[in-house]
Design a protein around this motif. Structure first.
Motif: not given
Length: 446
Positions: A105, A108-110, A113, A137, A139, A195, A374
């Protein structure tokens, strides 16, 4: 004199030129619930602060006890959405950053989101009535916990981290990504981020919370009235439900499950469940066609909006359609998923991101129409075997592992044993619990 006057005029014109400064755009954290505005603010602040902390090759014992605190008084900016006073505490920030990395993970993704939009309320309820939310999203899952859970997390965190390192993140256990305490209006709320076991792109059509226990293990009438109820063990048995994944994938799945459960026994944990979500491919195809028809109608309506709103809507629509195109498990794709690419490597290797977990049984990329899998698909998803007679994708992961078998649990076990058979009640010792849990999961897999 005239020349001097002219020169003076030009000089004044030059020196009086105004400088224009472009002010930095402040990030707004809009949420109907002030608690989530504070969460979004806090996660943004935390990730930005951690960016200045070098990643260590090895974590230190003190990292597992550390925390950061931020107290804000008289906060005036964005006061329409945020309280003027609040507190934000992050537990073991360096440890959870390391776990996010090992689970694949990205920071930036965390950040995106959890801070782009407020988490969305879920009909689901966690252990002891905990509130469960998903990020916009889908996730990640944000769940309320109690102070006792925070203490239990600190107790197991070092061993949990070591276990994740040893298995390269390839585990069915919850992927703990962050733990926080938020102080708003004089009340403290504890939150943990994990997650999502289910796909962020494909909505499951049925879900079960399975413990291997039959005492009081059926969904209530109130639960059944929900759009997506959480059924339990007796519901699963009475419906004669089976999870058909084939011998090879069953063996690989049970090996991983057994390894995880043995770790929980070492920690003296109990009360955990296997969360199962079933995605019906043919029903999903019909849902997608209905969505596309609705989208066409929405496009006609958008022509009446302002240019700015229309541009925002078109951008959102492109992103949403891109998700469906890249992740669709539709006509013909499950046949491909059941082929060589799908059946390979149920045990799974470490992910390319450095530990995000291997594929359980290849629903991942192949089932998603060839798109890169994913994290959820790599770890939790298994495509139904061709002998199932139906096109399905199963999402399965362990949840609710923070129940320690202490004196209070022992007393509850003694009380329940008086009314029921000792092996049937939910409150048994960790060894009994694990055996019953694994035996049940073995019996429902084909």
């Amino acid at each position: 004199m005239a020349a001097n006057a002219g020169g003076g005029g030009r000089r004044n014109k030059t020196t009086s030129r105004k400088k224009h400064f472009v002010s930095q755009k402040m990030k707004l954290f809009r949420a109907s619930d002030p608690l989530f505005s504070v969460l979004m603010w806090g996660v943004n602040h935390s990730i930005n602060e951690l960016a200045h902390v070098p990643a260590r090759v090895m974590l230190l014992p003190d990292d597992f006890k550390a925390h950061t605190k931020t107290k804000v008084d008289n906060h005036l900016f964005n006061k329409e959405n945020m309280p003027s006073r609040f507190k934000f505490k992050e537990y073991c920030p360096v440890v959870f950053r390391n776990l996010r990395e090992r689970f694949g993970v990205g920071e930036q993704e965390y950040l995106v989101s959890l801070t782009s939009r407020a988490p969305v309320n879920s009909d689901a309820r966690g252990r002891s009535g905990a509130r469960v939310f998903t990020t916009y999203d889908r996730r990640f899952v944000v769940k309320t916990i109690v102070g006792e859970d925070v203490a239990d997390m600190h107790t197991i965190l070092m061993k949990y981290h070591q276990y994740v390192v040893e298995c390269h993140g390839n585990t069915l256990l919850p992927q703990f990504l962050g733990m926080y305490r938020l102080g708003v209006d004089g009340a403290d709320t504890y939150l943990v981020v994990t997650r999502n076991v289910f796909s962020p792109h494909l909505s499951v059509h049925c879900k079960y919370d399975l413990k291997g226990c039959t005492v009081s293990r059926e969904a209530s009438e109130k639960e059944k009235a929900k759009d997506l109820p959480t059924f339990k063990d007796n519901d699963f048995i009475n419906e004669k439900q089976k999870i058909v994944i084939g011998e090879e994938d069953k063996k690989a799945f049970l090996e991983k499950l057994r390894r995880d459960v043995e770790f929980l026994v070492q920690l003296k944990m109990m009360g955990y469940s296997l969360l199962v979500g079933i995605y019906d491919v043919e029903a999903g195809d019909q849902d997608e066609e209905d969505d596309e028809a609705d989208d066409d109608y929405e496009d006609d309506e958008e022509e009446e909006e302002t240019k700015e709103a229309e541009a925002e809507q078109e951008e959102e629509e492109r992103r949403r359609r891109g998700w469906r195109k890249g992740s669709r498990v539709g006509r013909g794709s499950v046949d491909a998923a059941n082929g060589t690419a799908a059946r390979g490597g149920a045990g799974g290797a470490a992910s390319p991101e450095g530990g995000g977990g291997g594929a359980v049984a290849g629903s991942s990329g192949a089932a998603a129409g060839g798109a890169a899998p994913s994290g959820t698909a790599r770890i939790y998803a298994i495509v139904a075997h061709e002998s199932a007679g139906r096109k399905e994708v199963y999402y399965m992961g362990i949840i609710d592992i923070l129940t320690h078998y202490d004196a209070k649990r022992k007393a509850a076990h003694a009380a329940k044993t008086v009314k029921n058979r000792a092996g049937a009640v939910s409150t048994v010792n960790p060894e009994q619990y694990s055996k019953r849990f694994l035996d049940f999961m073995d019996s429902i897999l084909e």
